[in-house]
Design an enzyme around this catalytic site. Structure first.
Site, PDB file in Angstrom:
ATOM      1  N   SER A 175      41.879  30.220  46.294  1.00  0.00           N
ATOM      2  CA  SER A 175      43.168  30.921  46.453  1.00  0.00           C
ATOM      3  C   SER A 175      44.258  29.860  46.538  1.00  0.00           C
ATOM      4  O   SER A 175      43.950  28.679  46.788  1.00  0.00           O
ATOM      5  CB  SER A 175      43.121  31.714  47.768  1.00  0.00           C
ATOM      6  OG  SER A 175      44.406  32.131  48.164  1.00  0.00           O
ATOM      7  N   TYR A 233      41.004  32.667  56.706  1.00  0.00           N
ATOM      8  CA  TYR A 233      41.072  32.715  55.237  1.00  0.00           C
ATOM      9  C   TYR A 233      41.434  31.338  54.678  1.00  0.00           C
ATOM     10  O   TYR A 233      40.796  30.843  53.748  1.00  0.00           O
ATOM     11  CB  TYR A 233      42.101  33.771  54.829  1.00  0.00           C
ATOM     12  CG  TYR A 233      42.119  34.125  53.360  1.00  0.00           C
ATOM     13  CD1 TYR A 233      41.201  35.028  52.823  1.00  0.00           C
ATOM     14  CD2 TYR A 233      43.079  33.590  52.506  1.00  0.00           C
ATOM     15  CE1 TYR A 233      41.223  35.366  51.479  1.00  0.00           C
ATOM     16  CE2 TYR A 233      43.114  33.924  51.158  1.00  0.00           C
ATOM     17  CZ  TYR A 233      42.186  34.820  50.650  1.00  0.00           C
ATOM     18  OH  TYR A 233      42.220  35.158  49.313  1.00  0.00           O
TER      19      TYR A 233
HETATM   20  P1  NAD Z   1      38.748  43.239  46.270  1.00  0.00           P
HETATM   21  O1  NAD Z   1      38.849  43.734  47.662  1.00  0.00           O
HETATM   22  O2  NAD Z   1      39.348  44.034  45.152  1.00  0.00           O
HETATM   23  O3  NAD Z   1      37.200  42.975  45.891  1.00  0.00           O
HETATM   24  C1  NAD Z   1      36.332  42.323  46.796  1.00  0.00           C
HETATM   25  C2  NAD Z   1      34.922  42.369  46.258  1.00  0.00           C
HETATM   26  O4  NAD Z   1      34.108  41.642  47.191  1.00  0.00           O
HETATM   27  C3  NAD Z   1      34.334  43.764  46.141  1.00  0.00           C
HETATM   28  O5  NAD Z   1      33.505  43.841  45.004  1.00  0.00           O
HETATM   29  C4  NAD Z   1      33.457  43.893  47.408  1.00  0.00           C
HETATM   30  O6  NAD Z   1      32.327  44.732  47.228  1.00  0.00           O
HETATM   31  C5  NAD Z   1      33.014  42.451  47.587  1.00  0.00           C
HETATM   32  N1  NAD Z   1      32.665  42.146  48.970  1.00  0.00           N
HETATM   33  C6  NAD Z   1      33.480  42.152  50.061  1.00  0.00           C
HETATM   34  N2  NAD Z   1      32.760  41.858  51.172  1.00  0.00           N
HETATM   35  C7  NAD Z   1      31.487  41.668  50.768  1.00  0.00           C
HETATM   36  C8  NAD Z   1      30.270  41.384  51.446  1.00  0.00           C
HETATM   37  N3  NAD Z   1      30.196  41.241  52.774  1.00  0.00           N
HETATM   38  N4  NAD Z   1      29.145  41.271  50.718  1.00  0.00           N
HETATM   39  C9  NAD Z   1      29.171  41.453  49.382  1.00  0.00           C
HETATM   40  N5  NAD Z   1      30.283  41.735  48.676  1.00  0.00           N
HETATM   41  C10 NAD Z   1      31.427  41.856  49.381  1.00  0.00           C
HETATM   42  O7  NAD Z   1      39.348  41.770  46.327  1.00  0.00           O
HETATM   43  P2  NAD Z   1      40.024  40.797  45.227  1.00  0.00           P
HETATM   44  O8  NAD Z   1      41.463  40.729  45.488  1.00  0.00           O
HETATM   45  O9  NAD Z   1      39.530  41.117  43.860  1.00  0.00           O
HETATM   46  O10 NAD Z   1      39.433  39.393  45.735  1.00  0.00           O
HETATM   47  C11 NAD Z   1      38.418  38.683  45.037  1.00  0.00           C
HETATM   48  C12 NAD Z   1      38.503  37.223  45.437  1.00  0.00           C
HETATM   49  O11 NAD Z   1      39.762  36.701  45.035  1.00  0.00           O
HETATM   50  C13 NAD Z   1      38.406  36.987  46.945  1.00  0.00           C
HETATM   51  O12 NAD Z   1      37.629  35.837  47.199  1.00  0.00           O
HETATM   52  C14 NAD Z   1      39.847  36.741  47.352  1.00  0.00           C
HETATM   53  O13 NAD Z   1      39.957  35.944  48.492  1.00  0.00           O
HETATM   54  C15 NAD Z   1      40.367  36.022  46.118  1.00  0.00           C
HETATM   55  N6  NAD Z   1      41.826  36.071  45.969  1.00  0.00           N
HETATM   56  C16 NAD Z   1      42.504  37.242  45.887  1.00  0.00           C
HETATM   57  C17 NAD Z   1      43.891  37.226  45.764  1.00  0.00           C
HETATM   58  C18 NAD Z   1      44.714  38.490  45.663  1.00  0.00           C
HETATM   59  O14 NAD Z   1      45.952  38.397  45.731  1.00  0.00           O
HETATM   60  N7  NAD Z   1      44.115  39.657  45.462  1.00  0.00           N
HETATM   61  C19 NAD Z   1      44.572  36.003  45.711  1.00  0.00           C
HETATM   62  C20 NAD Z   1      43.831  34.824  45.806  1.00  0.00           C
HETATM   63  C21 NAD Z   1      42.449  34.860  45.926  1.00  0.00           C
END
Ligand code: NAD
Length: 260
Positions: free
Chosen positions: A142, A155
């Site tokens: 991130s 985080y």
């Molecule tokens: P999201 O909430 O849409 O998806 C999260 C996914 O992780 C889902 O498929 C869920 O089933 C899975 N998950 C969560 N907890 C889990 C667990 N205990 N065991 C197994 N699976 C689990 O989130 P997203 O925004 O798509 O985030 C994906 C990645 O991107 C994350 O690592 C997040 O930190 C990173 N990220 C997101 C953003 C943003 O702005 N959305 C920015 C930077 C980084």
């Protein structure tokens, strides 16, 4: 030598992980779907992939907050599908609170899912990658792996840790045909942001849509969210032969957030 590009994407039922899986499948990689969602929900996504991309992935429902569960997951994947040559460590959660109020159990959970899980999948996938002389580890960190924001202690710690872990993995495997990189997204429109958007809307007495604009303006000069598919395209490039010398990096895709 032709290598089977079999990609495990953790957390691929939603948001960024799902978009990476879609881009991979559209471009001929075999994908393995994973997440917390029910078998029925996972199978519905797999069925859609079959219709749209002519490839029906396996779906594995596993909570990856415990090392033993990850060991069982990787064993099942190896037995039922084969050894992944691409691992995208994407599953992640968020929680915001000042340090003094941060619940210790939530700290532990965020470190387990956002950081330790990547160590466990990597240590379990690397032997087969080394045997094949080819592999790609892509860790979804991130902007918070590069800079900090208030109220995101666990985080930021996990995402900074992921950058360090990735660099070590890259150094150890650079001469073995295996690359390890982090992708560092800025605001990306996914369900992960819903709680933060609600909080922003409440605090600023604005609508959910205005909160989206407010979040972007607070951090990034580029005036839009990153699209999950754009992160998928970057991950796809990292899987290409042209990217074989890109290793140990932390690549921002953040609308200029970390250029400040
Ligand atoms: P999201 O909430 O849409 O998806 C999260 C996914 O992780 C889902 O498929 C869920 O089933 C899975 N998950 C969560 N907890 C889990 C667990 N205990 N065991 C197994 N699976 C689990 O989130 P997203 O925004 O798509 O985030 C994906 C990645 O991107 C994350 O690592 C997040 O930190 C990173 N990220 C997101 C953003 C943003 O702005 N959305 C920015 C930077 C980084």
């Amino acid at each position: 030598m032709s290598v089977r590009k079999l990609a495990l994407i953790t957390g691929s039922t939603s948001g960024i992980g799902l978009a990476i899986a879609e881009v991979f499948a559209r471009n001929g990689l075999e994908v393995i779907l994973h997440g917390l969602e029910s078998i029925q929900e996972g199978e519905a996504i797999a069925q859609r992939f079959d219709t749209e991309f002519g490839h029906r992935p396996h779906y594995f429902q596993t909570d990856i907050s415990q090392p033993e569960a990850i060991e069982r997951l990787m064993e099942r994947i190896n037995e039922e599908v084969g050894a992944p040559t691409v691992v995208v460590n994407n599953a992640g959660i968020q929680f915001t609170s000042p340090v003094q109020d941060f619940p210790p159990q939530t700290w532990d959970k965020i470190i387990a899912i956002n950081l330790s899980a990547a160590f466990h999948t990597s240590r379990l996938a690397l032997p087969a990658m080394i045997d094949q002389g080819w592999g790609r580890i892509i860790n979804i960190s991130s902007v918070h792996g590069l800079v900090a924001s208030v109220n995101k202690a666990a985080y930021c710690a996990a995402k900074h840790g992921l950058v360090g872990f990735t660099r070590v993995t890259a150094l150890e495997n650079a001469a073995k045909g295996i690359t390890a990189n982090c992708i560092c997204p800025g605001w990306t429109d996914t369900p992960l942001l819903v709680d933060q958007l609600k909080e922003f809307a409440e605090q600023n007495n604005t609508s959910f849509e205005e909160a989206k604009r407010g979040l972007i303006n607070a951090k990034a000069p580029y005036p839009e969210f990153v699209a999950p598919a754009e992160i998928g395209e970057l991950a796809l490039f990292l899987c290409s032969d042209a990217a074989k010398a890109i290793t140990g990096t932390a690549l921002p895709i953040d609308g200029g957030w970390t250029a400040h």
